[in-house]
Design a protein around this motif. Structure first.
Motif, PDB file in Angstrom:
ATOM      1  N   VAL A 147       0.858  -1.180   0.000  1.00 57.79           N
ATOM      2  CA  VAL A 147       0.000   0.000   0.000  1.00 57.79           C
ATOM      3  C   VAL A 147       0.899   1.236   0.000  1.00 57.79           C
ATOM      4  O   VAL A 147       1.724   1.392   0.909  1.00 57.79           O
ATOM      5  CB  VAL A 147      -0.934   0.015   1.239  1.00 57.79           C
ATOM      6  CG1 VAL A 147      -1.768   1.280   1.275  1.00 57.79           C
ATOM      7  CG2 VAL A 147      -1.811  -1.229   1.267  1.00 57.79           C
TER       8      VAL A 147
ATOM      9  N   LEU B 214      -2.914   7.715  -0.321  1.00 63.98           N
ATOM     10  CA  LEU B 214      -4.063   7.808   0.582  1.00 63.98           C
ATOM     11  C   LEU B 214      -4.211   9.178   1.237  1.00 63.98           C
ATOM     12  O   LEU B 214      -5.158   9.393   1.996  1.00 63.98           O
ATOM     13  CB  LEU B 214      -3.957   6.728   1.661  1.00 63.98           C
ATOM     14  CG  LEU B 214      -3.944   5.294   1.140  1.00 63.98           C
ATOM     15  CD1 LEU B 214      -3.720   4.307   2.279  1.00 63.98           C
ATOM     16  CD2 LEU B 214      -5.226   4.975   0.389  1.00 63.98           C
TER      17      LEU B 214
ATOM     18  N   LYS C   1      -5.653  -5.475   3.627  1.00 63.95           N
ATOM     19  CA  LYS C   1      -4.767  -6.191   2.688  1.00 63.95           C
ATOM     20  C   LYS C   1      -4.024  -7.325   3.394  1.00 63.95           C
ATOM     21  O   LYS C   1      -3.852  -8.403   2.842  1.00 63.95           O
ATOM     22  CB  LYS C   1      -3.763  -5.234   2.053  1.00 63.95           C
ATOM     23  CG  LYS C   1      -4.370  -4.148   1.215  1.00 63.95           C
ATOM     24  CD  LYS C   1      -4.879  -4.706  -0.085  1.00 63.95           C
ATOM     25  CE  LYS C   1      -5.358  -3.592  -0.984  1.00 63.95           C
ATOM     26  NZ  LYS C   1      -6.075  -4.096  -2.143  1.00 63.95           N
TER      27      LYS C   1
ATOM     28  N   THR D 201      -6.287   5.975   8.288  1.00 59.84           N
ATOM     29  CA  THR D 201      -6.755   5.414   7.015  1.00 59.84           C
ATOM     30  C   THR D 201      -5.764   4.415   6.450  1.00 59.84           C
ATOM     31  O   THR D 201      -6.142   3.306   6.046  1.00 59.84           O
ATOM     32  CB  THR D 201      -7.016   6.542   5.988  1.00 59.84           C
ATOM     33  OG1 THR D 201      -8.048   7.388   6.482  1.00 59.84           O
ATOM     34  CG2 THR D 201      -7.412   5.979   4.632  1.00 59.84           C
TER      35      THR D 201
ATOM     36  N   GLU E 263      -5.791   1.195   8.504  1.00 58.41           N
ATOM     37  CA  GLU E 263      -6.993   0.394   8.262  1.00 58.41           C
ATOM     38  C   GLU E 263      -6.941  -0.293   6.898  1.00 58.41           C
ATOM     39  O   GLU E 263      -7.267  -1.481   6.781  1.00 58.41           O
ATOM     40  CB  GLU E 263      -8.240   1.274   8.378  1.00 58.41           C
ATOM     41  CG  GLU E 263      -8.511   1.713   9.804  1.00 58.41           C
ATOM     42  CD  GLU E 263      -9.614   2.760   9.924  1.00 58.41           C
ATOM     43  OE1 GLU E 263     -10.056   3.319   8.886  1.00 58.41           O
ATOM     44  OE2 GLU E 263     -10.032   3.021  11.067  1.00 58.41           O
ATOM     45  N   GLN E 264      -6.520   0.428   5.867  1.00 58.55           N
ATOM     46  CA  GLN E 264      -6.484  -0.159   4.523  1.00 58.55           C
ATOM     47  C   GLN E 264      -5.404  -1.241   4.415  1.00 58.55           C
ATOM     48  O   GLN E 264      -5.595  -2.259   3.753  1.00 58.55           O
ATOM     49  CB  GLN E 264      -6.304   0.925   3.471  1.00 58.55           C
ATOM     50  CG  GLN E 264      -7.561   1.771   3.357  1.00 58.55           C
ATOM     51  CD  GLN E 264      -7.641   2.566   2.081  1.00 58.55           C
ATOM     52  OE1 GLN E 264      -6.959   2.288   1.105  1.00 58.55           O
ATOM     53  NE2 GLN E 264      -8.502   3.566   2.087  1.00 58.55           N
ATOM     54  N   THR E 265      -4.282  -1.022   5.085  1.00 58.56           N
ATOM     55  CA  THR E 265      -3.228  -2.037   5.068  1.00 58.56           C
ATOM     56  C   THR E 265      -3.654  -3.261   5.864  1.00 58.56           C
ATOM     57  O   THR E 265      -3.346  -4.396   5.474  1.00 58.56           O
ATOM     58  CB  THR E 265      -1.909  -1.456   5.613  1.00 58.56           C
ATOM     59  OG1 THR E 265      -1.595  -0.259   4.892  1.00 58.56           O
ATOM     60  CG2 THR E 265      -0.764  -2.441   5.450  1.00 58.56           C
TER      61      THR E 265
END
Length: 184
Positions: free
Chosen positions: A32, A37, A71, A63, A66-68
């Motif tokens: 990521v 982001l 993944k 953010t 959370e996104q990592t």
């Protein structure tokens, strides 16, 4: 623990993106790009040479954590890589606080001020310009003491001054293996 998130950070020009890409290939895991982001307001500020404040960074750090994490959970090896500046100890702590069920490895890359400016000046098509290096360099808190892997912590501190990208990658991998942070 749910999995391992490797955060590659440091000021602009240290080789974060290249190191993270190589780590992603090495561990065969998702990567990521934290810069992607940033909210538009942060990008506009940085493009104008205005340094980000802590308040500008908090939501961005949450953010990207959370996104990592998503993944990492989706990866068959439960590993994910993310890049972000993570310049301060408080930023690293915020990331850990928002990813409590994950093991974190913070690869903090740093270099001399002159080398960072030179590297950033030679980049093409990036919103982070060389005049922003000073603001990052001034607030940078290189991990030390009990933060370091060799002292039981979760951080690697790697000086990239005068090193090739291959040398930087190899030093990260060697330190991860010696510290038994990730078995590979």
């Amino acid at each position: 623990m749910t999995g391992t998130i490797i955060v590659v950070g440091g000021p602009a020009g240290t080789g974060k993106t290249t190191a993270a890409s190589k780590l992603s290939t090495y561990f065969d895991c998702p990567y990521v790009e934290g810069d992607a982001l940033h909210p538009q307001a942060n990008i506009i500020k940085m493009s104008k040479g205005i340094p980000l404040t802590d308040d500008d960074r908090w939501d961005w750090l949450i953010t990207l954590t959370e996104q990592t994490a998503v993944k990492c959970k989706e990866d068959p090896h439960n590993i994910a890589i993310v890049t972000c500046s993570m310049l301060k100890k408080s930023y690293r702590q915020l990331i850990k606080d928002h990813g409590k069920s994950f093991n974190f490895v913070f690869c903090f890359l740093y270099a001399s001020f002159d080398e960072l400016v030179n590297r950033v000046e030679n980049r093409k098509n990036h919103y982070m310009k060389s005049d922003m290096v000073k603001s990052q360099y001034e607030i940078m808190e290189v991990p030390e003491g009990d933060e370091l892997v060799e002292n039981g912590g979760d951080c690697l501190a790697i000086n990239t001054t005068g090193k090739s990208l291959d040398d930087i990658f190899q030093e990260i991998c060697n330190t991860i293996r010696v510290g038994r942070v990730i078995d590979k």
